[in-house]
Design an enzyme around this catalytic site. Structure first.
Site, PDB file in Angstrom:
ATOM      1  CE  LYS A 119      -1.984  -1.120   4.035  1.00 15.23           C
ATOM      2  NZ  LYS A 119      -0.976  -2.358   4.000  1.00 15.23           N
TER       3      LYS A 119
ATOM      4  NE  ARG B 192      -4.129   0.275   9.212  1.00 22.13           N
ATOM      5  CZ  ARG B 192      -2.923  -0.308   8.855  1.00 22.13           C
ATOM      6  NH1 ARG B 192      -2.501  -1.280   9.245  1.00 22.13           N
ATOM      7  NH2 ARG B 192      -2.187   0.577   8.374  1.00 22.13           N
TER       8      ARG B 192
ATOM      9  NE  ARG C 174       8.192  -2.461   6.074  1.00 19.86           N
ATOM     10  CZ  ARG C 174       7.235  -2.329   6.064  1.00 19.86           C
ATOM     11  NH1 ARG C 174       6.214  -1.700   5.346  1.00 19.86           N
ATOM     12  NH2 ARG C 174       6.724  -2.433   7.310  1.00 19.86           N
TER      13      ARG C 174
ATOM     14  NE  ARG D 124       6.588  -0.029   9.853  1.00 26.36           N
ATOM     15  CZ  ARG D 124       5.571   0.111   9.190  1.00 26.36           C
ATOM     16  NH1 ARG D 124       5.435   0.548   7.826  1.00 26.36           N
ATOM     17  NH2 ARG D 124       4.462  -0.661   9.733  1.00 26.36           N
TER      18      ARG D 124
ATOM     19  NE  ARG E  64       2.738  -4.504  10.961  1.00 30.86           N
ATOM     20  CZ  ARG E  64       3.545  -4.462  10.324  1.00 30.86           C
ATOM     21  NH1 ARG E  64       4.921  -4.899  10.317  1.00 30.86           N
ATOM     22  NH2 ARG E  64       3.595  -3.674   9.039  1.00 30.86           N
TER      23      ARG E  64
HETATM   24  P1  AP5 Z   1       5.060  -1.463   1.560  1.00 29.61           P
HETATM   25  O1  AP5 Z   1       4.413  -0.552   0.471  1.00 29.61           O
HETATM   26  O2  AP5 Z   1       5.888  -0.982   2.822  1.00 29.61           O
HETATM   27  O3  AP5 Z   1       3.565  -2.352   2.131  1.00 29.61           O
HETATM   28  P2  AP5 Z   1       2.287  -1.691   3.062  1.00 29.61           P
HETATM   29  O4  AP5 Z   1       1.284  -2.469   2.712  1.00 29.61           O
HETATM   30  O5  AP5 Z   1       2.385  -0.230   3.198  1.00 29.61           O
HETATM   31  O6  AP5 Z   1       2.830  -2.354   4.522  1.00 29.61           O
HETATM   32  P3  AP5 Z   1       3.021  -1.608   5.995  1.00 29.61           P
HETATM   33  O7  AP5 Z   1       3.789  -2.622   6.952  1.00 29.61           O
HETATM   34  O8  AP5 Z   1       3.497  -0.170   5.891  1.00 29.61           O
HETATM   35  O9  AP5 Z   1       1.376  -1.490   6.140  1.00 29.61           O
HETATM   36  P4  AP5 Z   1       0.681  -1.731   7.666  1.00 29.61           P
HETATM   37  O10 AP5 Z   1      -0.566  -1.694   7.141  1.00 29.61           O
HETATM   38  O11 AP5 Z   1       0.999  -2.619   8.549  1.00 29.61           O
HETATM   39  O12 AP5 Z   1       1.360  -0.544   8.280  1.00 29.61           O
HETATM   40  P5  AP5 Z   1       1.140   1.005   8.710  1.00 29.61           P
HETATM   41  O13 AP5 Z   1       2.452   1.836   8.556  1.00 29.61           O
HETATM   42  O14 AP5 Z   1       0.288   1.435   7.805  1.00 29.61           O
HETATM   43  O15 AP5 Z   1       5.677  -2.807   1.109  1.00 29.61           O
HETATM   44  C1  AP5 Z   1       6.193  -3.609   1.977  1.00 29.61           C
HETATM   45  C2  AP5 Z   1       7.740  -3.932   1.382  1.00 29.61           C
HETATM   46  O16 AP5 Z   1       7.345  -4.806   0.027  1.00 29.61           O
HETATM   47  C3  AP5 Z   1       8.393  -2.840   1.053  1.00 29.61           C
HETATM   48  O17 AP5 Z   1       9.803  -3.446   1.386  1.00 29.61           O
HETATM   49  C4  AP5 Z   1       8.380  -2.681  -0.515  1.00 29.61           C
HETATM   50  O18 AP5 Z   1       9.590  -2.261  -0.898  1.00 29.61           O
HETATM   51  C5  AP5 Z   1       8.239  -4.160  -0.807  1.00 29.61           C
HETATM   52  N1  AP5 Z   1       7.273  -4.134  -2.093  1.00 29.61           N
HETATM   53  C6  AP5 Z   1       6.345  -3.314  -2.376  1.00 29.61           C
HETATM   54  N2  AP5 Z   1       5.663  -3.588  -3.170  1.00 29.61           N
HETATM   55  C7  AP5 Z   1       6.474  -4.663  -4.056  1.00 29.61           C
HETATM   56  C8  AP5 Z   1       6.193  -5.594  -5.209  1.00 29.61           C
HETATM   57  N3  AP5 Z   1       5.311  -5.156  -6.112  1.00 29.61           N
HETATM   58  N4  AP5 Z   1       7.314  -6.515  -5.331  1.00 29.61           N
HETATM   59  C9  AP5 Z   1       8.184  -6.632  -4.431  1.00 29.61           C
HETATM   60  N5  AP5 Z   1       8.411  -5.998  -3.217  1.00 29.61           N
HETATM   61  C10 AP5 Z   1       7.376  -5.079  -3.276  1.00 29.61           C
HETATM   62  O19 AP5 Z   1       0.649   0.914  10.113  1.00 29.61           O
HETATM   63  C11 AP5 Z   1       1.566   0.528  11.174  1.00 29.61           C
HETATM   64  C12 AP5 Z   1       0.885   0.497  12.375  1.00 29.61           C
HETATM   65  O20 AP5 Z   1       0.069   1.798  12.582  1.00 29.61           O
HETATM   66  C13 AP5 Z   1      -0.500  -0.334  12.561  1.00 29.61           C
HETATM   67  O21 AP5 Z   1       0.236  -1.938  12.996  1.00 29.61           O
HETATM   68  C14 AP5 Z   1      -1.236   0.043  13.534  1.00 29.61           C
HETATM   69  O22 AP5 Z   1      -0.573  -0.111  15.107  1.00 29.61           O
HETATM   70  C15 AP5 Z   1      -0.977   1.658  13.267  1.00 29.61           C
HETATM   71  N6  AP5 Z   1      -2.233   2.057  12.255  1.00 29.61           N
HETATM   72  C16 AP5 Z   1      -2.029   2.514  11.145  1.00 29.61           C
HETATM   73  N7  AP5 Z   1      -3.321   2.900  10.675  1.00 29.61           N
HETATM   74  C17 AP5 Z   1      -4.160   2.292  11.653  1.00 29.61           C
HETATM   75  C18 AP5 Z   1      -5.752   2.404  11.554  1.00 29.61           C
HETATM   76  N8  AP5 Z   1      -6.238   2.995  10.549  1.00 29.61           N
HETATM   77  N9  AP5 Z   1      -6.282   1.885  12.494  1.00 29.61           N
HETATM   78  C19 AP5 Z   1      -5.505   1.375  13.780  1.00 29.61           C
HETATM   79  N10 AP5 Z   1      -4.037   1.391  13.595  1.00 29.61           N
HETATM   80  C20 AP5 Z   1      -3.303   1.864  12.660  1.00 29.61           C
END
Ligand code: AP5
Length: 211
Positions: A13, A88, A127, A156, A167
């Site tokens: 994402k 979420r 990552r 991270r 997660r």
């Molecule tokens: P990446 O693009 O970083 O994936 P992502 O889906 O953004 O993964 P996240 O881990 O950031 O998502 P998340 O939802 O757990 O974390 P968030 O920060 O939102 O890609 C992942 C890896 O793959 C990278 O290394 C990238 O280079 C690679 N990649 C990408 N595309 C690729 C491809 N096509 N081929 C190969 N490799 C590829 O949230 C973190 C925390 O914040 C949550 O756990 C929670 O505690 C809190 N939080 C955030 N939002 C909320 C909410 N709405 N409600 C409650 N808690 C929340």
């Protein structure tokens, strides 16, 4: 135009959000990035969120809904916004719906990036992210430099194996049901194959929005 980017942690994402935003001409809102910025700044919001995030648990809905309401009311979101990992839980979907109604807007589509757990663990284990702009990288060592902002790349805390497992479990329990909520409420849900090159995934997502 309000588009929800949805999918498991590590589905891509955060990688796709700026590419899709540039193609569509709208800004992004990533609650994960907002919360990490609050932690770095040491604000009360950051202090409240940190323990939840480090464990891989969700931050309380009330906190997230405050962020959503503020972001959607900003002038820069007037023409639309891409919501990256913002909705979420079902209460968050309901809360976003309420905010949209108050502003005379609606969620136009949900793009769900589809990927299996094995690939997710592989991606997250290698990552690093820029500590300034949060851009994610694969296969770059911690301590190297971000191409975009020149910030240091770091691991991270929630990319440790135990937090990744939590997660994924939290996603199945609390987040996956949101897709059906949208389907039942008549919002278009497009499932995008998230495996392949970054460019291919972007093209699939844009194709789904155009279709
Ligand atoms: P990446 O693009 O970083 O994936 P992502 O889906 O953004 O993964 P996240 O881990 O950031 O998502 P998340 O939802 O757990 O974390 P968030 O920060 O939102 O890609 C992942 C890896 O793959 C990278 O290394 C990238 O280079 C690679 N990649 C990408 N595309 C690729 C491809 N096509 N081929 C190969 N490799 C590829 O949230 C973190 C925390 O914040 C949550 O756990 C929670 O505690 C809190 N939080 C955030 N939002 C909320 C909410 N709405 N409600 C409650 N808690 C929340």
């Amino acid at each position: 135009m309000i588009i929800v980017l949805f999918g498991k942690p590590g589905a891509g994402k955060g990688t796709q959000a700026p590419l899709l935003a540039a193609a569509l001409g709208v800004p992004t809102l990533a609650t994960g990035d907002e919360l990490r910025a609050a932690i770095r700044a040491g604000t009360p919001l950051g202090l409240e969120a940190k323990a939840f995030m480090d464990r891989g648990d969700l931050v309380p809905d009330s906190v997230i809904l405050g962020i959503i309401k503020h972001a959607l009311s900003e002038p820069r979101a007037a023409n639309g916004v891409l919501l990256d990992g913002v909705v979420r839980t079902v209460p968050q979907a309901e809360g976003l719906d309420q905010v949209c109604k108050e502003l005379g807007r609606k969620v136009d589509a949900v793009l769900c990036f589809d990927i299996d757990d094995e690939e997710i663990v592989r991606r997250l284990a290698s990552r690093t992210v820029c500590e300034v702009c949060q851009s994610p990288y694969t296969g770059r060592e911690p301590g190297s430099t971000c191409d975009k902002e020149g910030g240091k790349l770091v691991r991270r805390k929630d990319d440790e194996p135990e937090a990744i497992r939590n997660r994924l479990a939290v996603y199945e329990r609390q987040t996956a049901p949101v897709l059906n909520w949208y389907r039942e409420h008549g919002t278009r849900v497009a499932v995008i194959d998230a495996v392949g090159s970054v460019q291919d995934v972007t093209a699939r997502a844009l194709g789904a929005l155009a279709g």
